[in-house]
Design an enzyme around this catalytic site. Structure first.
Site, PDB file in Angstrom:
ATOM      1  N   HIS A   6       6.868  -1.498   1.310  1.00 47.88           N
ATOM      2  CA  HIS A   6       5.478  -1.720   1.699  1.00 47.88           C
ATOM      3  C   HIS A   6       4.591  -0.579   1.229  1.00 47.88           C
ATOM      4  CE1 HIS A   6       7.405  -4.207   5.192  1.00 47.88           C
ATOM      5  NE2 HIS A   6       7.580  -4.742   4.015  1.00 47.88           N
ATOM      6  N   ASN A   7       4.565  -0.361  -0.062  1.00 48.35           N
ATOM      7  CA  ASN A   7       3.698   0.667  -0.626  1.00 48.35           C
ATOM      8  C   ASN A   7       2.295   0.100  -0.788  1.00 48.35           C
ATOM      9  OD1 ASN A   7       6.505   0.508  -1.943  1.00 48.35           O
ATOM     10  ND2 ASN A   7       6.016   2.671  -1.927  1.00 48.35           N
TER      11      ASN A   7
END
Lengths: 248, 579, 570, 246
Positions: free
Chosen positions: C500-501
């Site tokens: 989840h960048n």
């Protein structure tokens, strides 16, 4: 087009029998350690198991030498030993699994970034070695023998189980022994993770013999779905299934 | 930043036959020697799973890793050279023992004619026999001078053989008797005798009996298991550096072997080599190893490349024919014929790399060339090396390459065909040479070696002649159908031919036309020796290893001498003599 | 020697969720689109052998080939950044469908609070609540404005779920009912309810039932076969661009999807893009694709890298805080979980990627932060993913990690452990950013992206607080042994955390502090749209895909508008 | 405490048949159908018959699509067909051999020089393709299918043997255009890999039960022939595999 006067079964030509029968080594003329080391060390249980099990031709080597294979078998068996729950690494064919993996792209780090320069890393930056796994493994196995020889004056496969555990422990945690180009911990972690993989990956890859790894922990392998079982409050034991079943 | 190590007496680059011989001889003399080998460590223990045709013969388990380093190739100087991206035509070795681990074991002495080819040809056939594009030269040494060294190598390796009526004269018998004469060999011998030729058992490094060599190393008896070429011998029955000279060197305590050490440069200063720079191929670390004497004992291709890369010696220029490094690259002519037998089945799957019978009636100058459009010739042999199933699918020429008919015929003839092969000599040509490539680099950033090579008219004529003789022999042997080989339009880098590459750092008696003297000492750098088939001024009609071994023993003697005298060992002129 | 191709109206870089949605919307509107995907073609028929933990989960069959391209990483500017040489903390996708093919399918909306986080924080807690160095910004759009796009996305994907009263208002119920509430989820439900929480079934892109979406795509129900994350769904039951938006786009005949097309440069003349340059990594041929509009819809890292490598937009400078490309990189905070070992044996081999429950009480600003030393919050949740045997060998602390004891204990608990996990929001920080690496290059000779990232005080405080909430739930569930992680170690690229960048090309209302507007149109280049989680000015506690999907629908609308009228849309 | 679920083996085909998953007509974008594979003819029996000896190694490491794998199988069978002599490529497990090889360093050309620049060479300079072998195979197999669709309007696996030969011949004769590699180069690889799979040690997944060796009367890996080498007559031996050496 003549029948052989003596058709010969495969056992007649196994390396061990050959050595026994040919007299080539019996006379004590073993050349430069050439033949001696080629003979499997533990012959007894080998003979028995051969008689009962169906032949699996995939159980041969693509990467290891015999000695490396035996050391791997012994070390993985200590990591994942046979007990009342079921087979250990040896019975599961973990060493064959590791052999086949190291012969392939995993051993070559084919999908890793392997460009230099290589610097020493902080703990959070992941591995930075440019050595391939196959090389780390080979150096590590040699290290197991070197250290065993140093401390117990015998090679790893000849040590007692307790001594083997001690050597592995040193490789896992301590810094007292150095390998060239890799740390013992690096090797040990590879050894350990590949042992677990070999015990539990699909038998397609040569380990997890007969899905016995899965059976021990009631893992059903590759099933098509669990829509029914998932709502059951009781634990549902399902006969495992491998990828092979999908081939129709 | 290369790490500088302590200086040693001698460093060898490559630990195969030549590196092993040098190490053993020098170490026995009390000199301390470091052997650098680019490949991995290796011993008989590694051959547990050796009977694996796919891994070792098809996928080249023991050979050079071309992802790291290869050559580029073109047929003509005006073509674009492109990388040999995978192995094919020849198979350079890698690892301790080098190609000496996976050779077949044919061990010959070159003919007296070979060493004086230029003067003998001129004398007998006149100066214009070949034309001036063919750069044949005498070797700067005679057979008689080299004979003791041949024998020394044969003793080390325990060669099994019998007298060759047409070959180089021997002062001693072979150390061990000839190998078994199988029915296939017997049939060849019978047929050639009928044809008034002179067959004999091929001299073999697969030993006919157990043998202890003068250094005290034991070599076992061959088991005829059928896995020699491209394989290591699990029995220690095929002579290799790993069971002879390397253990001998190690026993002295004066030899240090470093595997995975790829030399990338010969360091030099003021006309003197100071050492070598090498990379640990596994860790990427770089080292400098200083030494009093530097000895290049790697393969032909790498000996040449290292000199060019290190700017040692004068590179050869095909336009002017000047310069010496890269000059006189030669190969061999693999002629022959195949015979198909309908009613007979042979035990072709058994055998050994050097289980064979030969006639030398068409080799060297053993036959008259006056009315022929070539010089030299080749040995004609039948060998029973053990046919393996993936690579051996002999079918008559008109058979399709795949499908039902192919399957049927390839199964039928697998044990019903025999081949007679020729090792044809290769004469140097001005446009066949080695140089550095301008476009492609190896894994260490250094230029690849560039090979420019094509068959010459001499080659084509010789090929045709030898193939016809081979076909005649097979007919006499009773084959129902015989097909003679045809030479390909141009030399092709893909199909395997042989790993008998020679030249590039050739020996001779004149620094203008040769790179090393008859001790394999470089004319331009007294403390640099370059040993191997790279020293051959042309390639003969035999496998090269026996001659390579002899030159290595002579070089060892030279190096020991040099250690005392520290100078050029041979005076450079036509009236060659020891300084 | 690049081969120049005929010009097209729109070229899209990356064919995952964002690229797929935009391609499908534009082609439905009759616009010709070229879609460039660096990886290979993928269809459901590729998932024939997908139940292979070793090949897919451990050898990363579906992920990016790091030998070609990776990023370099350092925690702080003082360190030397080094390449992530082997897979670890996050797993970039590659191939048609992108990471949208191997996601878990947890599909949330962000909270109304998220979109106006800076103003709402100041409003409620005063200016001092935002510490120096925290680069908190509003998104330039409100939840209400984005809601129709969320709705559109969820209907397309057929999300299965149930309404949560304290979250943003929904204009319509979830298209499909929640997933099955299995016995272990019931345990979680019972325990959390007893503690006063209001648990809900996690919204899931693994369909709870057969569903036909507004585009006419019919998909079957999830079979709980336990191979979701890192795997493709052989049933097409998990929403994946290859079973939803891409077939729709392809049916129009307007999409020219080219696989093995790795874009290495956006060509531009000043502030107008003219197209892209790409390489076929297989044949190594090079092409130039001119276009009126260039849409970047590759992964966060690649969106940023392409802009920086093409010198488009102003690069962020951590010293001055000026510049926007690479700014506000954020991640997520995990690790405050409680692991519980039970006497009972559950059917844990079965499961699905988004089969889980969560409590809403500690998310966003749904609890009072006045006396707390952090803002925002976390989802406290429990999933039944389906335990696969190689990766799941949890043993209580103090157990040997190998040998007999390890074997017996890991087997004993193989079907008897549960985890109450935390996924915490991540606030942007001035010294957490992305730029180009000065040393290392990819296989095409382009510099690698460099990540500088470390957890902040905010993150540590959030972690400590959440750890206190998970253990009581586990206790209530009746675990025999409970282990809670209470602190954060510095980010380590070796172990997997999540993918989840966010950030790097963030949206906002001010060109000085943001790179794109609320249509994801670049302020500095009006014919360039940059879609994806790269637009998030911070990361919430929820999985990002739902919000990424909504923004993509909005962006598609913007592109259509731009093609008609030109100019800046905001 | 545990329920034993008997007869729980659900093959993919059975699953679809029993679950009503497809029956309802809800096939996601027409996708599940393709999972069933193109050619289930006659495979019904094998899966219901009691498993004689589990061949776990016969599953896929490289290929992802059943269709590709079936095309490969059909092509190898034409190159090395079953006949009176014995099994063809399919029964020898050649497609599994090729699958496993493509997943390995062979498929990735790990030991070959793969640096650019790439130029077309002369006929004597060897293969100069930038494609790795697994890429050549994948492209070539898909092209076989495409070609048979365009020539015969049917899938390669459904064609008659002679029609398949015609397609293969087009590849061998370079009458099909592939990207970055010649069709004949793909064909050569396919042919040589087929032979390697028929005759390599069964360790690698082909040459099943050493049947390739048996047909060829090749005894595999024997320790020695010292007692037979002088035998006048042909000696028949039971073959032996590398496995026997352990």
């Amino acid at each position: 087009m003549v029948d052989s006067n003596k058709p010969q079964g495969p056992e007649d030509h196994s390396r061990r029998k050959f050595i026994r029968n040919s007299g080539i080594a019996v006379g004590g003329i073993v050349v430069g350690g050439a033949l001696g080391s080629l003979i499997p060390t533990k012959q007894k249980d080998k003979d028995q198991s051969n008689a009962e099990k169906p032949i699996n031709y995939n159980d041969a080597l693509m990467f290891f030498t015999m000695e490396q294979f035996q050391t791997t078998e012994a070390a993985t068996e200590r990591i994942f030993p046979e007990d009342e729950l079921g087979p250990g690494a040896k019975g599961l064919g973990v060493a064959y699994y590791i052999d086949h993996q190291l012969a392939g792209p995993w051993g070559m780090n084919a999908k890793d970034y392997m460009e230099g320069p290589a610097y020493n890393a902080e703990a959070t930056q992941g591995t930075q070695t440019l050595m391939r796994r196959a090389d780390v493994f080979a150096i590590g196995l040699k290290g197991l023998d070197d250290y065993s020889n140093k401390k117990y004056e015998n090679k790893f496969t000849e040590l007692t189980a307790e001594e083997q555990d001690d050597v592995l422990q040193v490789f896992d945690v301590a810094k007292e022994f150095k390998l060239s180009g890799a740390t013992t911990k690096q090797f040990f972690e590879l050894l350990r993770s590949m042992t677990i993989e070999g015990a539990y990956s699909d038998p397609l890859y040569g380990g997890n013999k007969n899905m016995a790894g899965w059976k021990m922990r009631d893992f059903p392998g590759s099933q098509m779905g669990y829509t029914e079982a998932i709502m059951n409050k009781e634990f549902v034991k399902i006969e495992p299934q491998s990828l092979r079943e999908h081939m129709g | 930043m290369a790490k500088k190590l302590d200086k040693v007496d001698a460093v060898t680059v490559g630990v195969g036959w030549t590196g092993g011989i040098i190490a053993a001889e020098l170490a026995k003399e009390g000199l301390n020697v470091v052997g650098l080998e680019r490949g991995g460590d290796r011993s008989t223990e590694d051959f547990q799973m050796i009977h694996d045709e796919y891994r070792y013969a098809v996928r080249y388990g023991l050979m050079q890793d071309t992802s790291k380093e290869t050559i580029t190739f073109r047929n003509k100087p005006d073509e674009r050279a492109l990388p040999m991206r995978r192995l094919g035509s020849f198979l350079p070795g890698e690892g301790v023992g080098g190609a000496g681990d996976h050779w077949n074991g044919h061990t010959w002495r070159f003919l007296p004619y070979d060493l004086e080819i230029k003067s003998q040809t001129d004398k007998k056939y006149g100066k214009d026999k070949l034309g001036e594009d063919y750069t044949i030269q005498d070797w700067g040494i005679t057979y008689d001078e080299l004979e003791p060294y041949f024998y020394k190598f044969e003793q080390t390796a325990g060669i099994s053989g019998e007298e060759n009526p047409m070959g180089a004269p021997r002062k001693h018998d072979y150390p061990t008797g000839p190998m078994k004469s199988s029915p296939i060999l017997y049939r060849f011998k019978k047929a050639t005798k009928n044809m008034k030729l002179h067959p004999f058992q091929l001299p073999s490094a697969n030993l006919s009996e157990q043998y202890e060599n003068p250094d005290g190393e034991t070599i076992n008896a061959c088991q005829y298991c059928g896995f020699c070429e491209r394989f290591g011998c699990e029995y220690g029955a095929k002579s290799s550096p790993n069971i002879t000279v390397i253990p001998t060197a190690k026993k002295t305590g004066n030899f240090e072997l470093r595997a995975d050490s790829n030399v990338v440069e010969v360091l030099h200063e003021g006309g003197r080599a100071t050492g070598v720079r090498y990379v640990d191929v596994k860790t990427g670390e770089e080292f400098v190893q200083p030494a009093d004497v530097v000895i290049l004992t790697s393969y032909v291709l790498n000996n040449t490349r290292l000199l060019l890369q290190s700017k040692l010696g004068k590179p050869y220029d095909p336009k002017t024919k000047e310069g010496v490094i890269g000059k006189n690259y030669c190969y061999q002519i693999t002629a022959g014929a195949t015979g198909f037998f309908e009613d007979e089945k042979f035990n072709s799957f058994m055998g050994a790399g050097s289980l064979g019978a030969t006639v030398d009636d068409y080799n060297g100058d053993n036959f008259d060339h006056k009315d022929l459009d070539f010089i030299h010739g080749g040995s004609l042999s039948i060998t029973q090396t053990g046919q393996r199933p993936i690579e051996n699918n002999p079918v008559p020429k008109d058979t399709p390459k795949w499908g039902k008919d192919f399957k049927e015929k390839s199964l039928h003839y697998f044990n019903r065909s025999l081949s007679v092969g020729a090792q044809g000599a290769s004469m140097p040509h001005r446009n066949n040479y080695l140089s550095l490539d301008e476009n492609y680099k190896d894994a260490y950033g250094n230029p690849l070696l560039k090979l420019t090579y094509d068959f010459t008219d001499q080659d084509r004529n010789l090929h045709k002649y030898l193939s016809e003789q081979a076909a005649d022999i097979l007919k006499e042997m009773g084959a129902d159908k015989v097909e003679a080989k045809e030479i390909s339009e141009h030399y092709d880098i893909v199909p395997y031919q042989s790993t008998h590459n020679t030249g590039g750092v050739i020996m001779g008696d004149d620094p203008e036309t040769s790179a090393v003297n008859n001790y394999s000492q470089m004319w331009d750098v007294d403390n640099l020796f370059v040993i191997g088939a790279s020293a051959f001024a042309h390639n003969g009609g035999y496998n090269p290893t026996g001659t390579v071994g002899a030159l290595a023993y002579r070089a060892a003697e030279g190096i020991i001498k040099f250690m005392d005298e520290d100078k050029q060992l041979v005076k450079a002129n036509k009236d060659r003599q020891l300084v | 020697m690049a081969n120049e191709l005929p010009k097209v109206p729109v070229v899209i870089v990356g064919m995952g969720w964002a690229g797929g949605i935009i391609a499908s919307e534009l082609t439905k509107a009759g616009i010709e689109v070229v879609g460039l995907e660096r990886g290979k073609e993928r269809k459901t028929s590729d998932y024939y052998m997908v139940h292979d933990e070793l090949r897919y989960a451990l050898r990363y069959e579906m992920m990016k080939d790091l030998s070609k391209e990776t990023l370099t990483f350092r925690n702080t500017e003082k360190m030397r950044a080094l390449p992530m040489r082997t897979y670890g903390t996050f797993l970039d996708g590659t191939g048609v469908g992108g990471a949208g093919s191997h996601w878990n399918g947890q599909n949330y909306r962000f909270l109304p609070y998220d979109f106006e986080i800076a103003s709402k924080t100041v409003e409620k807690y005063g200016k001092n609540k935002i510490p120096d160095g925290m680069a908190l910004q509003d998104w330039g759009i409100t939840y209400d404005e984005l809601e129709p796009y969320y709705d559109k996305y969820e209907k397309m994907a057929g999300i299965s779920g149930e309404e949560v009263p304290i979250y943003g208002k929904r204009s319509a119920p979830y298209p499909t009912k929640p997933m099955l509430k299995t016995p272990v989820l019931e345990m979680f439900e019972k325990a959390t309810k007893k503690l006063g929480y209001n648990p809900y079934m996690v919204p899931s892109a693994n369909l709870s039932e057969n569903y036909t979406n507004p585009d006419g795509i019919a998909r079957g129900a999830c079979q709980y076969c336990a191979f979701c994350e890192r795997f493709g769904c052989e049933y097409g039951a998990k929403a994946d661009p290859i079973v939803t938006v891409l077939p729709v786009a392809e049916k129009t005949g307007k999409l020219d999807l080219r696989t093995h097309a790795n874009v290495i440069e956006i060509l531009h003349d000043g502030n107008k893009a003219s197209g892209v340059r790409y390489v076929n990594p297989v044949t190594r041929e090079e092409f130039i694709q001119p276009a009126d509009v260039v849409v970047l819809s590759s992964y966060v890292f690649n969106n940023v890298k392409l802009l920086l490598a093409s010198n488009l937009g102003k690069a962020y400078d951590s010293k001055t805080g000026q510049g926007v490309i690479g700014k506000n990189y954020a991640y997520q905070i995990t690790g405050e979980s409680s692991l519980g070992f039970f006497k009972d044996k559950f059917n844990l081999y079965a499961g699905a990627g988004a089969l889980g429950m969560e409590i809403p009480e500690y998310t966003g600003d749904n609890f009072d932060h006045t006396d707390l030393d952090f803002i925002h919050g976390a989802g406290i949740r429990m999933f039944q993913y389906g335990n696969r045997p190689i990766s799941n060998n949890f043993v209580p602390d103090g157990t040997a990690t190998w040998g007999k004891e390890f074997k017996q204990t890991s087997i004993k608990y193989a079907n008897s452990w549960l985890k109450v996990a935390v996924q915490g929001a991540s606030m942007p920080w001035r010294t957490n950013y992305l730029d180009l690496d000065p040393t290392y290059k990819d296989t095409y000779g382009v510099p690698l992206l460099r990540m500088t990232y470390d957890y902040t005080e905010q993150d540590h405080n959030l972690t400590k607080y959440m750890a206190k909430q998970t253990a009581p739930i586990m206790e209530e569930m009746g675990a025999e042994i409970i282990e809670t992680t209470g602190s954060l170690e510095p980010l380590d690229v070796a172990p997997y955390i999540n993918t989840h960048n966010t950030g790097g090309v963030i949206m906002g209302e001010d060109p000085a502090t943001s790179a794109v507007n609320s249509y994801l149109q670049m302020w500095d280049a009006e014919n360039v749209f940059v879609a994806g989680a790269s637009a998030f000015p911070h990361n919430s506690s929820f999985n990002p895909t739902g919000t990424l999907g909504a923004l993509s629908y909005r962006s598609a609308e913007g592109i259509e508008k731009y093609l008609k009228n030109g100019g800046s849309l905001v | 405490m545990a329920n034993e679920e008997k007869d729980s083996k659900i093959s993919r085909r059975k699953f679809v048949k029993n679950s009503g998953y497809v029956a309802g007509g809800v096939v996601g974008g027409g996708l599940l159908g393709s999972l069933l594979g193109v050619n289930f003819k006659g495979s019904e029996q094998t899966s219901t018959a009691p498993v004689k000896e589990a061949k776990f190694n016969q599953a896929l490491m490289y290929f992802t699509r059943q269709a590709d794998f079936k095309t490969l199988g059909a092509a190898t069978e034409r190159i090395f067909p079953e006949d009176d002599n014995g099994p063809g490529a399919l029964a020898l497990g050649v497609p599994y051999f090729i699958d496993h090889q493509l997943a390995g360093s062979y498929g990735r050309n790990d030991q070959e020089y793969m640096q650019g620049p790439f130029h077309d060479g002369t006929a004597f300079q060897g293969l100069q393709s930038p494609l790795k072998r697994h890429e050549i195979f994948m492209q070539g197999i898909r092209a076989l299918e495409k070609e048979s669709q365009s020539d015969f309007n049917d899938s390669f696996t459904s064609l008659e043997g002679e029609q398949q030969d015609k397609i293969l011949q087009k590849f061998e004769d370079d009458k099909v255009k592939l990207k970055g590699v010649k069709a004949s180069e793909f064909f050569d690889l396919l042919r040589s890999a087929t032979l390697a799979g028929a005759y390599s040690d069964p360790l690698y997944g082909g040459n099943e039960d050493m049947a390739g060796w048996k047909m060829k009367e090749y005894p595999g890996s024997q320790m020695s022939y010292i007692n037979e080498i002088e035998e006048e007559d042909f000696v028949e031996m039971k073959p032996s595999a590398l496995h026997e050496h352990l």
